[in-house]
Structure formats: structure tokens, C-alpha cells
Design a protein around this motif. Structure first.
Motif, short mmCIF file in Angstrom:
data_model
loop_
_atom_site.label_atom_id
_atom_site.label_comp_id
_atom_site.label_asym_id
_atom_site.label_seq_id
_atom_site.Cartn_x
_atom_site.Cartn_y
_atom_site.Cartn_z
N ARG A 1 -38.25 1.50 19.24
CA ARG A 1 -37.71 0.62 18.45
C ARG A 1 -37.48 -1.19 19.15
O ARG A 1 -37.86 -2.08 18.57
CB ARG A 1 -36.24 0.82 18.63
CG ARG A 1 -35.75 1.79 17.19
CD ARG A 1 -34.41 1.77 17.30
NE ARG A 1 -34.50 2.93 15.81
CZ ARG A 1 -32.96 3.31 16.17
NH1 ARG A 1 -31.87 3.18 16.79
NH2 ARG A 1 -32.42 5.23 15.12
N ASN A 2 -36.86 -1.01 20.25
CA ASN A 2 -37.80 -2.48 21.46
C ASN A 2 -38.86 -3.13 20.67
O ASN A 2 -39.49 -4.35 21.07
CB ASN A 2 -37.21 -2.19 22.88
CG ASN A 2 -35.94 -2.16 22.47
OD1 ASN A 2 -34.94 -2.63 22.12
ND2 ASN A 2 -35.76 -1.58 24.04
N ALA A 3 -39.89 -2.04 21.14
CA ALA A 3 -41.45 -2.91 21.71
C ALA A 3 -41.66 -2.89 20.31
O ALA A 3 -42.36 -3.93 19.92
CB ALA A 3 -42.52 -1.70 21.86
N ILE A 4 -41.44 -2.36 18.99
CA ILE A 4 -42.01 -2.91 17.46
C ILE A 4 -41.53 -4.52 16.91
O ILE A 4 -41.38 -4.94 16.41
CB ILE A 4 -40.80 -1.96 16.31
CG1 ILE A 4 -42.31 -0.36 16.62
CG2 ILE A 4 -41.21 -2.51 14.73
CD1 ILE A 4 -41.84 0.20 15.63
N ALA A 5 -39.62 -4.21 17.97
CA ALA A 5 -38.95 -5.81 17.34
C ALA A 5 -39.49 -6.50 18.07
O ALA A 5 -40.50 -7.86 17.25
CB ALA A 5 -38.20 -5.67 17.92
N ALA A 6 -40.13 -6.26 19.44
CA ALA A 6 -41.43 -7.54 19.95
C ALA A 6 -42.28 -7.96 19.25
O ALA A 6 -43.16 -8.76 19.19
CB ALA A 6 -41.53 -7.10 21.65
N LEU A 7 -43.02 -6.43 18.59
CA LEU A 7 -43.72 -7.09 18.19
C LEU A 7 -44.30 -7.69 16.84
O LEU A 7 -44.97 -8.45 16.40
CB LEU A 7 -44.09 -5.10 17.34
CG LEU A 7 -46.09 -5.49 16.37
CD1 LEU A 7 -47.31 -6.08 17.55
CD2 LEU A 7 -46.80 -4.80 16.00
N ALA A 8 -43.00 -7.64 16.07
CA ALA A 8 -42.18 -8.64 14.94
C ALA A 8 -42.36 -9.82 15.66
O ALA A 8 -43.37 -10.94 14.89
CB ALA A 8 -41.14 -7.86 14.23
N ALA A 9 -42.12 -10.19 16.83
CA ALA A 9 -42.16 -11.45 17.50
C ALA A 9 -43.17 -12.40 17.19
O ALA A 9 -43.39 -13.87 17.01
CB ALA A 9 -40.83 -11.52 18.47
N THR A 10 -44.18 -11.47 18.66
CA THR A 10 -45.22 -11.86 18.28
C THR A 10 -46.17 -11.82 17.23
O THR A 10 -46.43 -13.19 17.25
CB THR A 10 -45.80 -10.33 19.36
OG1 THR A 10 -45.39 -10.26 20.51
CG2 THR A 10 -47.30 -11.35 20.03
N LEU A 11 -46.22 -11.33 16.18
CA LEU A 11 -46.83 -11.72 14.83
C LEU A 11 -46.10 -12.61 14.16
O LEU A 11 -46.63 -13.18 13.40
CB LEU A 11 -47.55 -10.02 14.23
CG LEU A 11 -47.90 -9.34 15.01
CD1 LEU A 11 -48.11 -8.14 14.58
CD2 LEU A 11 -49.31 -9.80 15.89
N ASN A 12 -45.00 -13.15 14.29
CA ASN A 12 -43.82 -13.69 13.70
C ASN A 12 -44.25 -12.46 11.99
O ASN A 12 -44.61 -13.10 10.76
CB ASN A 12 -44.44 -15.10 12.80
CG ASN A 12 -43.73 -15.67 12.30
OD1 ASN A 12 -42.29 -16.04 12.50
ND2 ASN A 12 -44.55 -16.72 11.82
N VAL A 13 -44.13 -11.62 12.07
CA VAL A 13 -43.75 -10.89 10.37
C VAL A 13 -42.74 -9.89 10.73
O VAL A 13 -42.17 -9.06 11.83
CB VAL A 13 -45.27 -9.25 10.28
CG1 VAL A 13 -45.47 -8.69 9.30
CG2 VAL A 13 -46.40 -10.64 10.71
N PRO A 14 -41.91 -10.11 9.46
CA PRO A 14 -40.68 -9.57 9.89
C PRO A 14 -41.19 -7.70 10.02
O PRO A 14 -41.87 -7.77 8.51
CB PRO A 14 -40.12 -10.12 8.49
CG PRO A 14 -40.51 -10.98 7.99
CD PRO A 14 -41.48 -10.77 8.67
#
Length: 314
Positions: free
Chosen positions: A268-281
């Protein structure tokens, strides 16, 4: 203009190359020598079925190319090349074809795909078939869902379905700009798919409706996926519309080309970080559990089988 003159005029001289493409347009077959495993998909778009018969050439190019490219995103693949089979009514509408070829060229160059070959013919309706080829060492698949995995979806599904009345009857209905953009120019989640390798256990692109496509993940993996309606991401432009209508758009509407995927809770934390990096919800919308290979909808605390199916091609 005969077939060969048409190809030469509209589809030759495009920029782009790929080191694995030994021979492209101009012979009986293309020659491809891949350095990495190759994934392939083919999509057909028919006027009056997959896009309105009144669509401009540019609009038709987008409606054919971008959904086809989304299949590569679902596998986590890097785009490489594509082929095109094009059927056109006679006499040829050269204004339409000029816009179609121009937009297709822009898209292929933007996403880094080479037009490596294809075919043209005459027929009763416009038919566009695109075969996409990509490279990926460890492709994401549908059958990797594990018990207790989280279910996620990207973006804001449902907007393309919401736009459909305005697309089909623009004189009688209107729609917000983001709905129309979702229908006419969906964004393939290529970088997201590539970055999900090692994080996600399974993935699929949402083409026939979120519930139906999650059902494909569940069936392939032999598990049940439970979608919680309370957690579904809702586009800001949905505010003010009836809940039942909004849920129908999100769950049953097709043509979103977002990614639905599963991952272990520990990601979950890695996916949340990925969402922030890509600016994709990226929204967690449910969970996998032991079951009989179907997607269920949990609404107001109770699980239900969805009565509506997704888009049907036949």
C-alpha cells in the motif's frame, strides 16, 4: 488513387525506428528480431459500433489507437511497433483520411511506436484494426490475484460512459469537457503499467466496464473480488448527479482504459508513493477472497452480484 498510391501518400515517411525491426513497410512480411519477450494484441474498431459514423478522421484515429495501446499498458509493456488494417467505403473521403492519417502519425510518434506494415481495402463501412506489439520481461497477467490482495483502480472511471449521450446526439445533449476527453482521447496508463511490475499481482485495462473487467481478473485467478461502492473514486464532475446513475457509469460503463489491478496489502505505501510520483489517482476499491471466480459489489454493507454486464461486442 489505387491502394498502393494511397499507402504511399498517407502512411509512408513517418518518423520513428526500432532496433528490433529489421524490415518494415514495403515487403510481403515485416521482419522482427526481438531482444526481449514480445507481447501482442489486436483491436478492431468499427464505425457505428466503436465510434460514431459521424466521427472525424482524427477522432476515429484516437478511438482506435489509444484503446489498442491500453492493452500494452495492462501487461506493463514498453511500446515497440504496430500494424494497421484499414477498410474504407468507396469513394474515399480524402478529407477524412487526411485527418485520420495525420492524427495516427502524431499518436504513433508521441508514444514511440513504428508503423511497420498493414493492409488497406474497400468495404461497406470504416473498419480500423490495429495490432500492437510491446516488450516486457515479466508481463502482468490476469491470473495472479492472491487471497487478501487489495483491489485498486487508476483515475476516475465512468466518465466515458457518462459522455455517451452527448457523443451520440450532440445536438440534444451536452457533457463536461473531461467526460468528452475521456471518451475521445483516453490516456493509456503505459508508465503506470510498467511501474506496477513487481508491485501488482495481476492487472487488466478497464475497457468493458469496471465490474465486468474485475470479473475477468477473478475468473482467471479462481477467486472472488469484492468491490466496495463506498470507496469508488468519483470524478469531481459527477457531483450533483444521482448516486444510482453515477454508480452505473463507474461500474458498468466501458471505454475508460484505466487499469484495475491487485496487490498485496504490504504494497500500500509503495502504491501511494507511485500515485504521487506519476500524479495519477490510485484508489483501493476492494479485496480478493476465496470464492468462485466472480466480482461482487458490496453496497450498504451487503454483497451483491452485479445485474448489469459490461459492454458486449456481440
Amino acid at each position: 488513387m489505387n491502394e498502393f498510391e494511397l499507402i504511399e501518400h498517407y502512411f509512408r515517411g513517418w518518423r520513428g525506428a526500432h532496433p528490433d525491426l529489421i524490415l518494415g513497410q514495403g515487403d510481403d512480411c515485416l521482419i522482427w528480431h526481438p531482444r526481449r519477450p514480445t507481447v501482442m494484441s489486436i483491436d478492431t474498431a468499427v464505425a457505428g459500433r466503436h465510434f460514431p459514423e459521424t466521427a472525424t478522421g482524427a477522432q476515429a484515429a484516437q478511438r482506435a489507437f489509444l484503446p489498442a495501446l491500453s492493452d500494452l499498458a495492462a501487461m506493463g509493456a514498453e511500446p515497440a511497433f504496430f500494424t494497421l488494417a484499414l477498410t474504407l467505403p468507396s469513394p474515399i473521403d480524402h478529407t477524412w483520411l487526411e485527418a485520420f492519417a495525420g492524427r495516427l502519425r502524431e499518436l504513433s510518434e508521441h508514444y514511440g511506436l513504428v508503423l511497420a506494415g498493414g493492409d488497406t481495402t474497400s468495404g461497406p463501412a470504416r473498419v480500423i484494426s490495429l495490432q500492437m506489439h510491446g516488450l516486457v520481461d515479466a508481463p502482468l497477467r490476469r491470473n495472479g490475484v492472491q487471497p487478501n490482495d487489495d483491489l485498486w483502480v487508476s483515475g476516475f472511471p465512468g466518465r466515458a460512459a457518462a459522455a455517451l449521450p452527448a457523443v451520440l446526439n450532440p445536438a440534444w445533449a451536452s457533457a463536461p469537457a473531461d467526460w468528452l476527453a475521456a471518451y475521445w482521447a483516453p490516456e493509456p496508463r503505459l508508465e503506470l503499467g510498467q511501474r506496477l511490475i513487481g508491485l501488482a499481482s495481476a492487472a487488466i485495462d478497464v475497457s468493458d466496464g469496471l465490474a465486468a473487467d474485475c470479473g475477468h481478473l477473478a475468473k482467471a485467478s479462481g477467486l472472488t473480488l469484492v468491490i466496495d461502492t463506498d470507496t469508488l473514486p468519483q470524478a469531481p464532475s459527477f457531483r450533483g448527479y444521482p448516486e444510482e446513475e453515477v454508480l452505473s457509469w463507474i461500474l458498468s460503463g466501458g471505454d475508460d482504459y484505466e487499469l484495475a489491478f491487485t496487490a498485496a496489502p504490504g504494497q500500500r505505501n509503495a502504491i501511494a508513493a507511485l500515485a504521487a510520483t506519476l500524479n495519477v489517482p490510485l484508489t483501493r476499491i476492494g479485496q480478493a477472497q476465496t470464492g468462485d471466480g466472480q466480482a461482487l459489489i458490496r453496497h450498504n454493507g451487503e454483497a451483491h452480484a452485479l445485474s448489469e454486464t459490461g459492454f458486449q461486442h456481440f
